[in-house]
Write a protein that holds these residues in place. Structure first.
Motif, short mmCIF file in Angstrom:
data_model
loop_
_atom_site.label_atom_id
_atom_site.label_comp_id
_atom_site.label_asym_id
_atom_site.label_seq_id
_atom_site.Cartn_x
_atom_site.Cartn_y
_atom_site.Cartn_z
N LYS A 462 -39.76 -35.78 -38.34
CA LYS A 462 -39.19 -36.35 -39.55
C LYS A 462 -37.98 -35.54 -39.96
N MET A 463 -36.96 -36.22 -40.33
CA MET A 463 -35.69 -35.59 -40.71
C MET A 463 -35.27 -34.55 -39.67
N PRO A 464 -35.07 -35.02 -38.43
CA PRO A 464 -34.79 -34.05 -37.34
C PRO A 464 -33.52 -33.25 -37.57
N ASP A 465 -32.47 -33.87 -38.12
CA ASP A 465 -31.22 -33.13 -38.33
C ASP A 465 -31.41 -32.01 -39.34
N HIS A 466 -32.18 -32.29 -40.39
CA HIS A 466 -32.42 -31.27 -41.41
C HIS A 466 -33.23 -30.12 -40.84
N LYS A 467 -34.25 -30.44 -40.02
CA LYS A 467 -35.08 -29.37 -39.44
C LYS A 467 -34.25 -28.54 -38.48
N ALA A 468 -33.37 -29.19 -37.70
CA ALA A 468 -32.52 -28.41 -36.79
C ALA A 468 -31.64 -27.47 -37.58
N ALA A 472 -31.57 -23.08 -37.57
CA ALA A 472 -30.38 -22.24 -37.38
C ALA A 472 -30.18 -21.33 -38.58
N VAL A 473 -30.35 -21.88 -39.81
CA VAL A 473 -30.13 -21.08 -41.01
C VAL A 473 -31.19 -19.96 -41.12
N ASN A 474 -32.46 -20.27 -40.76
CA ASN A 474 -33.52 -19.26 -40.83
C ASN A 474 -33.26 -18.12 -39.85
N GLU A 475 -32.78 -18.48 -38.63
CA GLU A 475 -32.47 -17.41 -37.66
C GLU A 475 -31.35 -16.52 -38.20
N LYS A 476 -30.30 -17.15 -38.79
CA LYS A 476 -29.20 -16.34 -39.33
C LYS A 476 -29.73 -15.43 -40.44
N GLU A 477 -30.62 -15.96 -41.28
CA GLU A 477 -31.17 -15.16 -42.36
C GLU A 477 -31.89 -13.92 -41.83
N TYR A 478 -32.62 -14.10 -40.73
CA TYR A 478 -33.32 -12.96 -40.14
C TYR A 478 -32.34 -11.92 -39.63
N LEU A 479 -31.28 -12.39 -38.92
CA LEU A 479 -30.33 -11.47 -38.32
C LEU A 479 -29.55 -10.71 -39.40
N VAL A 480 -29.31 -11.37 -40.54
CA VAL A 480 -28.54 -10.72 -41.61
C VAL A 480 -29.45 -9.78 -42.42
N VAL A 481 -30.64 -10.27 -42.83
CA VAL A 481 -31.51 -9.50 -43.72
C VAL A 481 -32.25 -8.41 -42.96
N ASP A 482 -32.87 -8.79 -41.84
CA ASP A 482 -33.73 -7.84 -41.14
C ASP A 482 -32.95 -6.95 -40.17
N LYS A 483 -31.82 -7.47 -39.60
CA LYS A 483 -31.10 -6.70 -38.59
C LYS A 483 -29.77 -6.17 -39.11
N GLY A 484 -29.39 -6.54 -40.30
CA GLY A 484 -28.20 -5.97 -40.93
C GLY A 484 -26.88 -6.45 -40.37
N LEU A 485 -26.84 -7.61 -39.70
CA LEU A 485 -25.56 -8.13 -39.19
C LEU A 485 -24.75 -8.74 -40.32
N ASP A 486 -23.43 -8.67 -40.20
CA ASP A 486 -22.54 -9.26 -41.19
C ASP A 486 -22.64 -10.78 -41.10
N ALA A 487 -22.92 -11.41 -42.25
CA ALA A 487 -23.09 -12.87 -42.25
C ALA A 487 -21.82 -13.61 -41.82
N SER A 488 -20.63 -12.98 -42.05
CA SER A 488 -19.38 -13.68 -41.68
C SER A 488 -19.20 -13.77 -40.18
N ASP A 522 -23.82 -27.34 -43.24
CA ASP A 522 -23.34 -27.04 -44.59
C ASP A 522 -24.37 -26.12 -45.24
N GLU A 523 -24.10 -24.80 -45.28
CA GLU A 523 -25.05 -23.81 -45.76
C GLU A 523 -25.21 -23.88 -47.27
N ALA A 524 -24.37 -24.62 -47.94
CA ALA A 524 -24.54 -24.80 -49.38
C ALA A 524 -25.68 -25.78 -49.66
N LYS A 525 -26.00 -26.64 -48.70
CA LYS A 525 -27.05 -27.62 -48.88
C LYS A 525 -28.35 -27.24 -48.17
N VAL A 526 -28.24 -26.47 -47.09
CA VAL A 526 -29.44 -26.08 -46.34
C VAL A 526 -29.65 -24.58 -46.56
#
Length: 544
Positions: A462-468, A472-488, A522-526
Motif C-alpha cells: 500500500k502506498m508503495p511510493d511513500h514507503k520507498a 530512503a529517509v530513515n536510512e539517511k536519518e541513521y547515517l546522520v544521527v548515529d554515524k555523524g555524517l553531514d546531511a548535506s 521531498d524531505e519536507a513531506k516525508v
C-alpha cells in the motif's frame, strides 16, 4: 455585266495602288528600316492577270480579260527608298486579244524588318492585237500594233530567311495600266479583218511571284581583327608554348579568309586564326605577335592585330606543410603532407626533419612516429628542391598530448532490506547496521564524496511510493544521527528496484549519478521515523 465587272476590277486596282503609294510615301518619310540592309537591285518573275476595260471605237468591239500572263521586272535602287525600274509583261492569250508591254520609270519602297512596301509609276510601249469583231463572226481580230502605255501601282514583298535573304516572295502587286492603241482609219469595209479605229484601254493587273535580291545599299562594314594570348594563363616561363587566338569580325561568310602570323619571338606556327610560339629558346622579356586576316585587297577587306606576352625567368619552388592529425596521443603516428609547387613545373625532391620522434618518407607524404616521445610540441620541417637546385622549406607542428585521466565513476555500496519487520516495513533494523557502518566508513574515507540513498518498494504494498521514500529517509536519518555524517552530503530518491530495499551509491568528486528511473524525495513531506518508536508503543499498550 462584262463592262461593270471591268469597272469594278479597275476600281479595286486603283484603290490598291493608292494604299501602296500612300503607305510607301509615309513610311519612307517617317520611319527608317528596322535592322535591315536593303538590296541594291531586285529581279522579279511572276504570274500576271490582266483585267481589261475598253473598246475599239467607233466599232465598239470590247477587249477581254487575259487570265494567264507573265511579268518580269528589274529595279536598281540609288538609296534605301528610291530607284529606277524596268518592267516587261506578256499577256498573249486572251479570248480575243493579246498584249506585250514594256515600261520604265521610278520606284519607291519602304523596307521593314521582313516586309517591303513599294509603289511605282512607269511609262512605256505596248504591242497589242485584237479584239475580234463580233459581227460577223468570221472577221479576224485587229492586227498587232504598237501603242503607248502608263503603269501605276504598288505591292508588298516578303523576304525569305534562306540563303542570306537572297530570295523573297512578292505577295501581291496591284497596278492600273492605261493603254492607247491606233489601228488606223476606221472603215466599214474591213480589209484582211481590220476595222481600224482607236482604243483607250484601262486595265487592272494583279501579279505575284518570286523576287531575287542582289547587293546591298549599305556597304559591308570593314573587317576588324583582334588577337590575344589565350594560353597559358598566368605567368609564362621559358619552354611554355604560347597560343595566340585572333577574332575577326565582319567577314563575308561566302568567302574564305587568309591568316598570316609574324613575331619578334621567332617562328610562329599557324595558318588559321590560332597560332603558337615556342618559348624554349627565349630569354626573359616581352615579345609581340602580329596577325593579318584578308578576304581581298580592297580597303575594308583586311585587317591586322597584335598581342604581347612576357617571359619570366625561372622561379624557385614553394611548399606547404601540414600534419594530420595535428594532435596525437603518445606513440600515435601523424601523416605529414608537403604540397610542393614549381612555377615552371620542374621536378621536385622531398625531404623531412623533426625536433622529436622520427620521420620516414621521401615523397609528398611522410609519417611522424611519436613512440617514446614525451608530451609536448614537435616541429616538423618539409623541404623541396628542384632540378636546378632551388629550394623551399615550410614547418608545421604536432602536439603530443598527455594521457587522459582515468574517468571518475560512481560506486555502488551495500543494500539493506526491509522485509523482516512486518509491522514496521520501513524501519532500519539492527541487521542493517553492519551495512550502514560500511557505508559510513566509505563516506568518511572520501570526505569530498556524496551519497545517494535510493529507496524501493514492492508493487503490492500500500502506498508503495511513500514507503520507498520513507526507507530512503530513515536510512539517511541513521547515517546522520548515529554515524555523524553531514546531511548535506546525502540525497534521497525513490527507485524502481521492485523490492523492499534501500540501495546506496557513493559519488566521488567529478562523477555523475545516473538519474535514470530515480525520483528525488521531498524531505519536507516525508519525515524519518525514529527506531525507538515501536518500543514506546509497546510500553504504552502494556499499561492499558
Amino acid at each position: 455585266m462584262s463592262q461593270r465587272r471591268f469597272r469594278n476590277i479597275g476600281r479595286y486596282a486603283l484603290a490598291a495602288c493608292a494604299v501602296s503609294l500612300g503607305s510607301a510615301s509615309l513610311i519612307a518619310q517617317t520611319a527608317a528600316p528596322s535592322g535591315t540592309n536593303p538590296s541594291r537591285a531586285d529581279v522579279f518573275l511572276g504570274y500576271s492577270y490582266m483585267g481589261n476595260h475598253g473598246v475599239v471605237k467607233p466599232s465598239n468591239i470590247r477587249f477581254s480579260s487575259v487570265d494567264v500572263g507573265a511579268i518580269g521586272s528589274g529595279a536598281y535602287y540609288f538609296n534605301k527608298y528610291a530607284g529606277l525600274e524596268v518592267v516587261a509583261v506578256a499577256n498573249p492569250d486572251g479570248q480575243n486579244d493579246g498584249f506585250y508591254s514594256g515600261y520604265a520609270g521610278p520606284i519607291f519602297r519602304a523596307p521593314m524588318q521582313n516586309f517591303t512596301l513599294f509603289a511605282h509609276g512607269l511609262a512605256g510601249g505596248i504591242r497589242g492585237g485584237g479584239p475580234n469583231s463580233e459581227v460577223p463572226a468570221t472577221l479576224e481580230h485587229e492586227p498587232w500594233t504598237w501603242g503607248a502605255g502608263l503603269m501605276v501601282g504598288g505591292g508588298m514583298d516578303y523576304d525569305l530567311p534562306f540563303f542570306n535573304h537572297m530570295f523573297g516572295i512578292r505577295l501581291f502587286e496591284a497596278d492600273y495600266r492605261y493603254t492607247h492603241l491606233n489601228y488606223g482609219p476606221a472603215t466599214t469595209i474591213p480589209t484582211a479583218g481590220n476595222l481600224g479605229g482607236r482604243a483607250n484601254l484601262g486595265s487592272a493587273e494583279l501579279s505575284s511571284g518570286i523576287l531575287m535580291h542582289f547587293g546591298h545599299i549599305v556597304p559591308p562594314p570593314p573587317v576588324t581583327y583582334a588577337c590575344a594570348v589565350t594560353a597559358p594563363t598566368g605567368t609564362i616561363y621559358p619552354g611554355d608554348v604560347i597560343t595566340v587566338t585572333g577574332t575577326a569580325t565582319n567577314l563575308n561568310p561566302k568567302k574564305d579568309a587568309a591568316y598570316t602570323w609574324t613575331s619578334d619571338a621567332g617562328p610562329v606556327a599557324g595558318t588559321s586564326n590560332v597560332a603558337s610560339v615556342d618559348t624554349k629558346t627565349l630569354s626573359a622579356g616581352t615579345y609581340t605577335v602580329k596577325g593579318h586576316v584578308s578576304q581581298g585587297m580592297k580597303p575594308g577587306q583586311f585587317s591586322d592585330c597584335s598581342a604581347t606576352f612576357t617571359v619570366t625567368a625561372f622561379q624557385p619552388p614553394t611548399v606547404g606543410c601540414s600534419a594530420t592529425p595535428s594532435t596525437v596521443n603518445p606513440g600515435d603516428p601523424s601523416t605529414i603532407t608537403a604540397n610542393g609547387v614549381s612555377p615552371q613545373n620542374r621536378p621536385l625532391t622531398y625531404s623531412y626533419s623533426a625536433t622529436a620522434g622520427t620521420v620516414s618518407g621521401n615523397t609528398s607524404t611522410a609519417t611522424l612516429q611519436t613512440t617514446g616521445v614525451a608530451p609536448g610540441t614537435i616541429t616538423v620541417t618539409c623541404n623541396v628542391v628542384d632540378d636546378k637546385g632551388q629550394t623551399a622549406s615550410q614547418m608545421t607542428t604536432v602536439t603530443v598530448s598527455a594521457p587522459p585521466p582515468a574517468p571518475v565513476v560512481t560506486k555502488s555500496l551495500c543494500t539493506i532490506t526491509f522485509d523482516k519487520d512486518k509491522k514496521r516495513p520501513t524501519r532500519v533494523d539492527n541487521e542493517a547496521k553492519a551495512c550502514l557502518d560500511d557505508i559510513a566508513l566509505s563516506a568518511q574515507r572520501d570526505p569530498q564524496s556524496k551519497l545517494a540513498v535510493i529507496g524501493s518498494s514492492e508493487p503490492t504494498e500500500k502506498m508503495p511510493d511513500h514507503k520507498a521514500a520513507e526507507r530512503a529517509v530513515n536510512e539517511k536519518e541513521y547515517l546522520v544521527v548515529d554515524k555523524g555524517l553531514d546531511a548535506s552530503r546525502i540525497s534521497v530518491y525513490t527507485g524502481a528496484a521492485g523490492t523492499k530495499s534501500s540501495a546506496t551509491t557513493l559519488i566521488p568528486v567529478g562523477a555523475t549519478l545516473d538519474m535514470t528511473g530515480l525520483t528525488p524525495v521531498d524531505e519536507a513531506k516525508v519525515k524519518a521515523v525514529p527506531r525507538t518508536a515501536h518500543m514506546a508503543h509497546k510500553k504504552h499498550h502494556h499499561k492499558m
